[in-house]
Design a protein around this motif. Structure first.
Motif, PDB file in Angstrom:
ATOM      1  N   ASP A  47       0.816  -1.220   0.000  1.00 25.33           N
ATOM      2  CA  ASP A  47       0.000   0.000   0.000  1.00 25.33           C
ATOM      3  C   ASP A  47       0.847   1.265   0.000  1.00 25.33           C
ATOM      4  OD1 ASP A  47      -2.350  -1.373  -0.055  1.00 25.33           O
ATOM      5  OD2 ASP A  47      -2.707  -1.257   2.103  1.00 25.33           O
ATOM      6  N   GLN A  48       2.076   1.180   0.474  1.00 31.60           N
ATOM      7  CA  GLN A  48       2.941   2.354   0.544  1.00 31.60           C
ATOM      8  C   GLN A  48       4.254   2.062  -0.181  1.00 31.60           C
ATOM      9  OE1 GLN A  48       3.200   3.874   4.450  1.00 31.60           O
ATOM     10  NE2 GLN A  48       1.002   3.989   4.632  1.00 31.60           N
ATOM     11  N   PRO A  49       4.222   2.046  -1.514  1.00 29.73           N
ATOM     12  CA  PRO A  49       5.415   1.616  -2.261  1.00 29.73           C
ATOM     13  C   PRO A  49       6.599   2.567  -2.133  1.00 29.73           C
ATOM     14  CG  PRO A  49       3.747   2.448  -3.752  1.00 29.73           C
ATOM     15  CD  PRO A  49       3.119   2.379  -2.389  1.00 29.73           C
ATOM     16  N   PHE A  50       6.353   3.860  -1.998  1.00 31.33           N
ATOM     17  CA  PHE A  50       7.463   4.814  -1.906  1.00 31.33           C
ATOM     18  C   PHE A  50       8.267   4.599  -0.625  1.00 31.33           C
ATOM     19  CE2 PHE A  50       9.210   9.044  -0.883  1.00 31.33           C
ATOM     20  CZ  PHE A  50      10.036   9.181  -1.985  1.00 31.33           C
ATOM     21  N   LEU A  51       7.583   4.519   0.503  1.00 29.57           N
ATOM     22  CA  LEU A  51       8.280   4.299   1.772  1.00 29.57           C
ATOM     23  C   LEU A  51       8.945   2.929   1.823  1.00 29.57           C
ATOM     24  CD1 LEU A  51       5.903   5.872   4.429  1.00 29.57           C
ATOM     25  CD2 LEU A  51       8.074   6.726   3.601  1.00 29.57           C
ATOM     26  N   THR A  52       8.288   1.930   1.232  1.00 33.71           N
ATOM     27  CA  THR A  52       8.861   0.590   1.214  1.00 33.71           C
ATOM     28  C   THR A  52      10.142   0.560   0.395  1.00 33.71           C
ATOM     29  OG1 THR A  52       6.664  -0.365   1.443  1.00 33.71           O
ATOM     30  CG2 THR A  52       8.400  -1.816   0.643  1.00 33.71           C
ATOM     31  N   SER A  53      10.136   1.220  -0.756  1.00 34.78           N
ATOM     32  CA  SER A  53      11.343   1.223  -1.590  1.00 34.78           C
ATOM     33  C   SER A  53      12.477   1.981  -0.909  1.00 34.78           C
ATOM     34  CB  SER A  53      11.044   1.815  -2.962  1.00 34.78           C
ATOM     35  OG  SER A  53      10.680   3.169  -2.854  1.00 34.78           O
ATOM     36  N   ILE A  54      12.166   3.081  -0.241  1.00 38.17           N
ATOM     37  CA  ILE A  54      13.201   3.810   0.500  1.00 38.17           C
ATOM     38  C   ILE A  54      13.751   2.939   1.627  1.00 38.17           C
ATOM     39  CG2 ILE A  54      13.614   5.755   2.058  1.00 38.17           C
ATOM     40  CD1 ILE A  54      11.739   7.395   0.365  1.00 38.17           C
ATOM     41  N   PHE A  55      12.874   2.248   2.338  1.00 35.21           N
ATOM     42  CA  PHE A  55      13.286   1.392   3.447  1.00 35.21           C
ATOM     43  C   PHE A  55      14.215   0.280   2.961  1.00 35.21           C
ATOM     44  CE2 PHE A  55      12.601  -2.179   6.352  1.00 35.21           C
ATOM     45  CZ  PHE A  55      12.881  -1.577   7.562  1.00 35.21           C
ATOM     46  N   ILE A  56      13.844  -0.397   1.884  1.00 37.47           N
ATOM     47  CA  ILE A  56      14.632  -1.517   1.369  1.00 37.47           C
ATOM     48  C   ILE A  56      15.969  -1.026   0.813  1.00 37.47           C
ATOM     49  CG2 ILE A  56      14.711  -3.289  -0.429  1.00 37.47           C
ATOM     50  CD1 ILE A  56      11.693  -3.665   0.069  1.00 37.47           C
ATOM     51  N   THR A  57      15.942   0.092   0.092  1.00 42.04           N
ATOM     52  CA  THR A  57      17.179   0.640  -0.462  1.00 42.04           C
ATOM     53  C   THR A  57      18.124   1.088   0.647  1.00 42.04           C
ATOM     54  OG1 THR A  57      15.949   1.385  -2.399  1.00 42.04           O
ATOM     55  CG2 THR A  57      18.102   2.375  -2.029  1.00 42.04           C
ATOM     56  N   ASP A  58      17.581   1.754   1.638  1.00 42.43           N
ATOM     57  CA  ASP A  58      18.385   2.222   2.771  1.00 42.43           C
ATOM     58  C   ASP A  58      19.029   1.039   3.497  1.00 42.43           C
ATOM     59  OD1 ASP A  58      19.490   3.886   4.628  1.00 42.43           O
ATOM     60  OD2 ASP A  58      17.607   4.491   5.560  1.00 42.43           O
ATOM     61  N   PHE A  80      25.372  -3.630   2.537  1.00 39.30           N
ATOM     62  CA  PHE A  80      26.307  -4.099   1.523  1.00 39.30           C
ATOM     63  C   PHE A  80      27.351  -3.079   1.087  1.00 39.30           C
ATOM     64  CE2 PHE A  80      22.379  -6.624   0.715  1.00 39.30           C
ATOM     65  CZ  PHE A  80      22.863  -7.805   1.250  1.00 39.30           C
ATOM     66  N   HIS A  81      27.251  -1.842   1.529  1.00 36.18           N
ATOM     67  CA  HIS A  81      28.227  -0.823   1.166  1.00 36.18           C
ATOM     68  C   HIS A  81      28.785  -0.193   2.436  1.00 36.18           C
ATOM     69  CE1 HIS A  81      27.202  -1.067  -3.044  1.00 36.18           C
ATOM     70  NE2 HIS A  81      25.929  -1.002  -2.719  1.00 36.18           N
ATOM     71  N   ARG A  82      29.831   0.554   2.276  1.00 41.94           N
ATOM     72  CA  ARG A  82      30.427   1.254   3.412  1.00 41.94           C
ATOM     73  C   ARG A  82      30.306   2.755   3.193  1.00 41.94           C
ATOM     74  NH1 ARG A  82      31.103  -1.355   7.801  1.00 41.94           N
ATOM     75  NH2 ARG A  82      32.480   0.338   8.358  1.00 41.94           N
ATOM     76  N   PRO A  83      29.121   3.339   3.489  1.00 40.17           N
ATOM     77  CA  PRO A  83      28.997   4.789   3.311  1.00 40.17           C
ATOM     78  C   PRO A  83      29.812   5.532   4.378  1.00 40.17           C
ATOM     79  CG  PRO A  83      27.008   3.896   4.283  1.00 40.17           C
ATOM     80  CD  PRO A  83      27.889   2.734   3.959  1.00 40.17           C
ATOM     81  N   PRO A  84      30.088   6.804   4.148  1.00 43.23           N
ATOM     82  CA  PRO A  84      30.790   7.593   5.172  1.00 43.23           C
ATOM     83  C   PRO A  84      30.025   7.581   6.502  1.00 43.23           C
ATOM     84  CG  PRO A  84      30.658   8.805   3.122  1.00 43.23           C
ATOM     85  CD  PRO A  84      29.827   7.575   2.950  1.00 43.23           C
ATOM     86  N   PHE A  85      30.744   7.806   7.579  1.00 45.55           N
ATOM     87  CA  PHE A  85      30.192   7.635   8.924  1.00 45.55           C
ATOM     88  C   PHE A  85      28.969   8.516   9.178  1.00 45.55           C
ATOM     89  CE2 PHE A  85      30.147   8.655  13.486  1.00 45.55           C
ATOM     90  CZ  PHE A  85      29.894   7.389  13.963  1.00 45.55           C
ATOM     91  N   ILE A  86      29.059   9.796   8.877  1.00 45.39           N
ATOM     92  CA  ILE A  86      27.942  10.715   9.140  1.00 45.39           C
ATOM     93  C   ILE A  86      26.729  10.332   8.293  1.00 45.39           C
ATOM     94  CG2 ILE A  86      27.187  13.134   9.011  1.00 45.39           C
ATOM     95  CD1 ILE A  86      29.193  12.612  11.237  1.00 45.39           C
ATOM     96  N   PHE A  87      26.982   9.991   7.027  1.00 46.36           N
ATOM     97  CA  PHE A  87      25.891   9.583   6.146  1.00 46.36           C
ATOM     98  C   PHE A  87      25.233   8.295   6.644  1.00 46.36           C
ATOM     99  CE2 PHE A  87      24.387   7.661   2.083  1.00 46.36           C
ATOM    100  CZ  PHE A  87      23.390   8.592   1.836  1.00 46.36           C
TER     101      PHE A  87
END
Length: 59
Positions: A11-22, A28-35
């Motif tokens: 029902d909420q595809p935008f929030l779900t896609s942001i959640f899964i991507t985040d 699986f990646h090593r983003p900078p600490f603050i990010f």
């Protein structure tokens, strides 16, 4: 219970896609600490929102 979770996520595809991507970027990646702190905060907020929206234990 699984059907209720799946229906809420659909029902909420935008929030779900942001959640899964985040979650995938943090796992699986090593983003900078603050990010990564900002992304973790975003995951926390979305988790609380979905938990409130689902209210699984009020049945």
């Amino acid at each position: 219970m699984f059907k209720k979770i799946l229906n809420t996520l659909i029902d909420q595809p935008f929030l779900t896609s942001i959640f899964i991507t985040d979650l995938a970027v943090l796992l699986f990646h090593r983003p900078p600490f603050i990010f990564s702190l900002l992304m973790l905060g975003g995951l926390l907020v979305m988790s609380m929102y979905f938990g409130q929206k689902l209210s699984l234990f009020k049945d």
